[in-house]
Design a protein around this motif. Structure first.
Motif, short mmCIF file in Angstrom:
data_model
loop_
_atom_site.label_atom_id
_atom_site.label_comp_id
_atom_site.label_asym_id
_atom_site.label_seq_id
_atom_site.Cartn_x
_atom_site.Cartn_y
_atom_site.Cartn_z
N ALA A 5 1.44 -3.46 14.68
CA ALA A 5 2.71 -4.05 14.25
C ALA A 5 2.63 -5.57 14.28
CB ALA A 5 3.84 -3.57 15.16
N THR A 6 1.96 -6.12 15.31
CA THR A 6 1.81 -7.57 15.42
C THR A 6 0.97 -8.12 14.27
OG1 THR A 6 1.96 -7.44 17.83
CG2 THR A 6 0.98 -9.44 16.89
N LEU A 7 -0.11 -7.40 13.95
CA LEU A 7 -0.97 -7.82 12.85
C LEU A 7 -0.23 -7.75 11.52
CD1 LEU A 7 -3.76 -8.65 11.83
CD2 LEU A 7 -4.36 -6.22 11.71
N ARG A 8 0.54 -6.69 11.34
CA ARG A 8 1.30 -6.53 10.10
C ARG A 8 2.32 -7.66 9.94
NH1 ARG A 8 1.89 -1.57 10.62
NH2 ARG A 8 3.88 -1.55 11.74
N ARG A 9 2.96 -8.02 11.06
CA ARG A 9 3.94 -9.11 11.04
C ARG A 9 3.27 -10.44 10.72
NH1 ARG A 9 5.38 -8.99 16.07
NH2 ARG A 9 6.72 -7.18 15.80
N VAL A 11 0.58 -10.93 9.00
CA VAL A 11 0.19 -10.96 7.59
C VAL A 11 1.39 -11.24 6.70
CG1 VAL A 11 -0.68 -9.57 5.66
CG2 VAL A 11 -1.83 -9.50 7.89
N LEU A 12 2.51 -10.58 7.00
CA LEU A 12 3.71 -10.76 6.19
C LEU A 12 4.24 -12.19 6.27
CD1 LEU A 12 5.66 -7.43 6.83
CD2 LEU A 12 4.57 -8.16 4.71
N VAL A 13 4.05 -12.84 7.42
CA VAL A 13 4.55 -14.20 7.61
C VAL A 13 3.96 -15.15 6.57
CG1 VAL A 13 4.42 -16.21 9.13
CG2 VAL A 13 5.19 -14.03 10.02
N TRP A 14 2.67 -14.99 6.26
CA TRP A 14 2.09 -15.89 5.24
C TRP A 14 2.08 -15.27 3.85
CZ3 TRP A 14 -2.02 -14.11 2.50
CH2 TRP A 14 -2.87 -13.16 3.08
N LEU A 15 2.02 -13.92 3.77
CA LEU A 15 1.94 -13.28 2.46
C LEU A 15 3.23 -13.44 1.66
CD1 LEU A 15 0.27 -11.58 0.52
CD2 LEU A 15 1.15 -9.52 1.67
N LEU A 16 4.37 -13.28 2.32
CA LEU A 16 5.65 -13.42 1.61
C LEU A 16 5.82 -14.83 1.02
CD1 LEU A 16 8.08 -11.35 3.89
CD2 LEU A 16 7.17 -10.74 1.64
N PRO A 17 5.57 -15.90 1.78
CA PRO A 17 5.65 -17.24 1.17
C PRO A 17 4.67 -17.45 0.02
CG PRO A 17 5.76 -17.42 3.55
CD PRO A 17 5.41 -16.00 3.25
N VAL A 18 3.47 -16.88 0.14
CA VAL A 18 2.50 -17.02 -0.95
C VAL A 18 3.03 -16.37 -2.22
CG1 VAL A 18 0.24 -16.26 -1.77
CG2 VAL A 18 0.45 -17.23 0.50
N LEU A 19 3.49 -15.12 -2.11
CA LEU A 19 4.00 -14.41 -3.29
C LEU A 19 5.23 -15.12 -3.86
CD1 LEU A 19 3.63 -10.71 -2.05
CD2 LEU A 19 2.11 -11.99 -3.60
N TRP A 20 6.10 -15.58 -2.97
CA TRP A 20 7.32 -16.30 -3.38
C TRP A 20 6.97 -17.58 -4.14
CZ3 TRP A 20 12.34 -16.41 -4.21
CH2 TRP A 20 13.06 -17.58 -4.06
N THR A 21 6.04 -18.35 -3.59
CA THR A 21 5.67 -19.63 -4.20
C THR A 21 4.96 -19.42 -5.53
OG1 THR A 21 5.43 -20.58 -1.98
CG2 THR A 21 4.43 -21.80 -3.80
N ILE A 22 4.07 -18.44 -5.59
CA ILE A 22 3.38 -18.17 -6.85
C ILE A 22 4.36 -17.68 -7.91
CG2 ILE A 22 1.71 -16.63 -7.96
CD1 ILE A 22 -0.02 -16.86 -5.48
N ALA A 23 5.34 -16.89 -7.50
CA ALA A 23 6.37 -16.44 -8.44
C ALA A 23 7.15 -17.63 -9.00
CB ALA A 23 7.33 -15.46 -7.76
N LEU A 24 7.49 -18.59 -8.13
CA LEU A 24 8.16 -19.80 -8.59
C LEU A 24 7.28 -20.58 -9.56
CD1 LEU A 24 9.80 -21.09 -5.27
CD2 LEU A 24 10.99 -20.16 -7.26
N GLY A 25 5.97 -20.57 -9.29
CA GLY A 25 5.05 -21.29 -10.16
C GLY A 25 4.87 -20.64 -11.51
N LEU A 26 4.85 -19.32 -11.55
CA LEU A 26 4.65 -18.60 -12.81
C LEU A 26 5.91 -18.60 -13.68
CD1 LEU A 26 2.60 -15.51 -11.57
CD2 LEU A 26 1.75 -17.58 -12.70
N TRP A 27 7.06 -18.82 -13.04
CA TRP A 27 8.33 -18.86 -13.76
C TRP A 27 8.33 -20.08 -14.71
CZ3 TRP A 27 13.26 -21.04 -11.04
CH2 TRP A 27 14.32 -21.08 -11.95
N GLY A 28 8.36 -19.82 -16.00
CA GLY A 28 8.40 -20.89 -16.99
C GLY A 28 7.15 -21.76 -17.00
#
Length: 483
Positions: A5-9, A11-28
């Motif tokens: 659970a600690t490892l999963r948490r 990973v999610l701490v950095w993975l969510l910002p990465v996906l969020w930021t890349i989504a903002l970058g791909l937008w337009g």
């Protein structure tokens, strides 16, 4: 189970910002198929051969040499397009967001890391440059990696490989933009704040000195090309408003972190990372005007860390009484910020967010040209439209040009003397002029451009005119009575 659970948490701490930021970058990402003049420089240089790029750097833009070579390889592999041009910046910004998240997580917990990582991609300056075909986002990624490596060392995980990676990252940052070496002063402040041990000081000094020594020849050589930044206006009080606001926001986040000397904390890392580059560039600009926010985009990592601290403090304050509600604070803040910044976000993804668009101009030329006509550029730097879209100019004679940008090892080529330009113009019946749109055009100062303007005014008359996205294409026809 707990470890999983600690490892999963983690990973999610950095993975969510990465996906969020890349989504903002791909937008337009294509910005309605527009490319502005700075990106046009990247585009035209990246399409040259390695030898041509190397020779050009001896005359101009040596500070961006490594970036041009990188983009040359990517253009060779994937072809020239707005996606190839900008995607490296999108991915680099995602890496920077991940570094913010990991640093925040290590120093202050899950919520601070997650909040800081999510905040980074939303910052207006970051939203502008994460879709820019220039090296600033890549430098920000290097800043994130080097700062994470420093935090790793300060947490007692000192290994030779870690310091080698730190020095190499600083070196690459310096080669991409030597003003990024100011991050070493920010890291120095962090070491002083946390009262780092002798071993850390020794290894940091060695790595920093080695990286700086390797970048020093580039710094010295680039000083000979300082005329390239002569257009930057002198520092004024109005230009200090932005840095003052950023430092005030960061200061609040630092205070909420309850900073103490001798303790490694978000404030000890984030505040110097935000403040030192801002103050350092202001100080340099007193000697030579250099104050452009893109040169210190990497300082936004510090601001994101401190914003993460502020959000994390709010969650901690609410959690004891309202544990369920506390989990909704970060999503609510992200949604509110996204809504508040939506007009600005849309504006930054439109062609109007940049001063001009070379591709729109090329489309106008393609539509308005007649084979056998001549073409002129005022100033000669507007020839970048032709360099990026040569097919649009097929059949037109560039009558002022003596040596092409490639052969002259420059960005804009070499033009003939004013007398030769005048004679060539008087031999034409129809001339297309590519210049700046009226609202952004600067007064003509170069003698060649004064000659072009005077001859067009006296011997030609405009018969068609198009202005779009910061540039203008005018078709001139020779006056029947002109001799």
């Amino acid at each position: 189970m707990a470890e999983a659970a600690t490892l999963r948490r983690a990973v999610l701490v950095w993975l969510l910002p990465v996906l969020w930021t890349i989504a903002l970058g791909l937008w337009g990402l294509s910005r309605e198929d527009s490319v502005w003049r700075d990106e046009a420089a990247t585009w035209q240089v990246a399409r040259r051969s390695t030898v041509e790029i190397w020779h050009m750097l001896g005359n101009v833009d040596v500070v961006h040499g490594c970036y041009y070579l990188l983009m040359h390889m990517l253009f060779d592999c994937f072809g020239p397009s707005t996606t190839t041009l900008r995607l490296p910046s999108v991915l680099a910004t995602g890496i920077a967001a991940a570094c913010v998240a990991v640093i925040g997580h290590r120093l202050a917990g899950v919520w601070v890391g997650l909040a800081g990582g999510m905040a980074f991609g939303l910052l207006p300056a970051v939203q502008f440059y994460l879709q820019e075909g220039r090296p600033y986002a890549v430098v920000a990624a290097g800043a994130g990696i080097s700062t994470l490596l420093l935090v790793t060392a300060l947490q007692g995980r000192v290994r030779t490989l870690c310091w080698a990676a730190y020095g190499s990252t600083i070196l690459l940052m310096g080669l991409l933009n030597w003003l990024s070496l100011m991050i070493l002063l920010a890291h120095l402040a962090t070491l002083l704040w946390t009262r780092a041990g002798r071993e850390v000081w020794t290894r940091w000094t060695t790595a920093s000195a080695a990286a700086t020594a390797c970048v020093l020849p580039l710094i010295l050589f680039s000083r000979g090309q300082s005329a390239q930044v002569s257009w930057i206006p002198p520092l004024s009080w109005r230009m200090l408003i932005g840095p003052a606001v950023l430092l005030a926001i960061g200061g609040v986040g630092a205070l909420l972190d309850r900073p103490r000397a001798g303790r490694l904390s978000v404030a000890a890392v984030g505040l110097p990372l935000l403040a030192v580059p801002q103050i350092g560039l202001i100080a340099l600009s007193l000697l030579q005007p250099l104050f452009l926010d893109r040169y210190i985009l990497y300082s936004m990592l510090g601001l994101a860390l401190l914003i993460g601290t502020a959000i994390g403090s709010a969650i901690q304050a609410v959690r004891p009484r309202l544990p369920r509600a506390s989990k909704g604070i970060l999503p609510a803040v992200v949604v509110a910020a996204m809504v508040a910044l939506l007009p600005q976000s849309l504006a930054k993804r439109s062609p109007a967010s940049r001063v001009d668009d070379v591709l729109a101009t090329a489309s106008d030329v393609r539509r308005m040209k007649e084979t056998g006509s001549a073409v002129l550029f005022i100033p000669s730097a507007r020839r970048d439209t032709k360099s990026v879209s040569p097919n649009a100019f097929a059949g037109l004679r560039d009558i002022a040009l003596v040596e092409s940008p490639e052969r002259s090892e420059t960005l804009k080529g070499v033009e003939a003397s004013p007398d030769h330009i005048r004679a060539a113009m008087l031999a034409q019946q129809r001339i297309l002029l590519v210049t700046d749109a009226t609202q952004v055009a600067k007064p003509v100062t170069a003698e060649r451009d004064k000659t072009k303007t005077a001859v067009l005014k006296k011997y030609f008359t405009p018969v068609a005119d198009e202005q779009a996205r910061g540039r203008r294409v005018t078709v001139y026809q020779r006056l029947a009575t002109a001799h």
